[in-house]
Design a protein around this motif. Structure first.
Motif, mmCIF file in Angstrom:
data_model
loop_
_atom_site.group_PDB
_atom_site.id
_atom_site.type_symbol
_atom_site.label_atom_id
_atom_site.label_comp_id
_atom_site.label_asym_id
_atom_site.label_seq_id
_atom_site.Cartn_x
_atom_site.Cartn_y
_atom_site.Cartn_z
ATOM 1 N N MET A 1 83.569 23.988 -13.138
ATOM 2 C CA MET A 1 83.734 23.694 -14.537
ATOM 3 C C MET A 1 85.009 24.376 -15.026
ATOM 4 N N HIS A 2 85.803 23.615 -15.724
ATOM 5 C CA HIS A 2 87.079 24.113 -16.225
ATOM 6 C C HIS A 2 87.172 23.885 -17.725
ATOM 7 N N ILE A 3 87.938 24.755 -18.372
ATOM 8 C CA ILE A 3 88.225 24.602 -19.793
ATOM 9 C C ILE A 3 89.689 24.974 -19.990
ATOM 10 N N SER A 4 90.419 24.159 -20.769
ATOM 11 C CA SER A 4 91.823 24.465 -21.028
ATOM 12 C C SER A 4 92.069 24.598 -22.521
ATOM 13 N N PHE A 5 93.076 25.388 -22.832
ATOM 14 C CA PHE A 5 93.408 25.695 -24.219
ATOM 15 C C PHE A 5 94.873 25.399 -24.518
ATOM 16 N N ASP A 6 95.415 24.371 -23.908
ATOM 17 C CA ASP A 6 96.817 24.050 -24.165
ATOM 18 C C ASP A 6 97.002 23.253 -25.455
ATOM 19 N N LYS A 7 95.923 22.757 -26.015
ATOM 20 C CA LYS A 7 95.951 22.025 -27.282
ATOM 21 C C LYS A 7 95.061 22.771 -28.273
#
Length: 122
Positions: A1-7
């Motif tokens: 499971m991954h989560i990104s915060f680039d937006k």
């Protein structure tokens, strides 16, 4: 499971995985091994390039991922699950497994999930 915060709005799953692979930052992955360390968990994860803050503990991030998974389960089943079971592969010692279970319990508490259990791997 991954989560990104680039937006501004966090992204999950494949999109987040691609962002992490492309940039090598802006995201979080592999929370279970970090949670297994309990209070001794590092606040900076050098090879993965992220830092935990007081507002974004591993438990908080896991709760975000879990909430997203619950949305997918609800969409597939047509209803919200009433109980959750977690199976953590038996690669940890007793102390580390206890740390993981405690952290997952805190994550569940954050998103108001009261009925969960841990299912043996073997």
């Amino acid at each position: 499971m991954h989560i990104s915060f680039d937006k501004k709005k966090p992204q999950f799953g494949k999109v987040a995985e691609e962002i992490i692979a492309k940039h090598g930052k802006y995201g979080v992955q592999d929370l279970i091994p970090i949670m297994s360390e309990g209070n001794k968990a590092p606040t900076t994860v050098s090879p993965l390039g992220y830092i935990f803050t007081k507002a974004a503990s591993p438990e908080f991030l896991f709760a975000m991922l879990l909430r997203e998974q619950l949305k997918v389960i609800e969409k597939e089943m047509g209803e919200k699950p009433t109980k959750l079971g977690f199976c953590i592969f038996d690669v940890y010692g007793k102390k580390e497994m206890n740390n993981v279970q405690t952290a997952i319990g805190k994550a569940c508490e954050l998103i108001k999930i009261k009925d969960f259990c841990f299912v043996p791997w073997k």
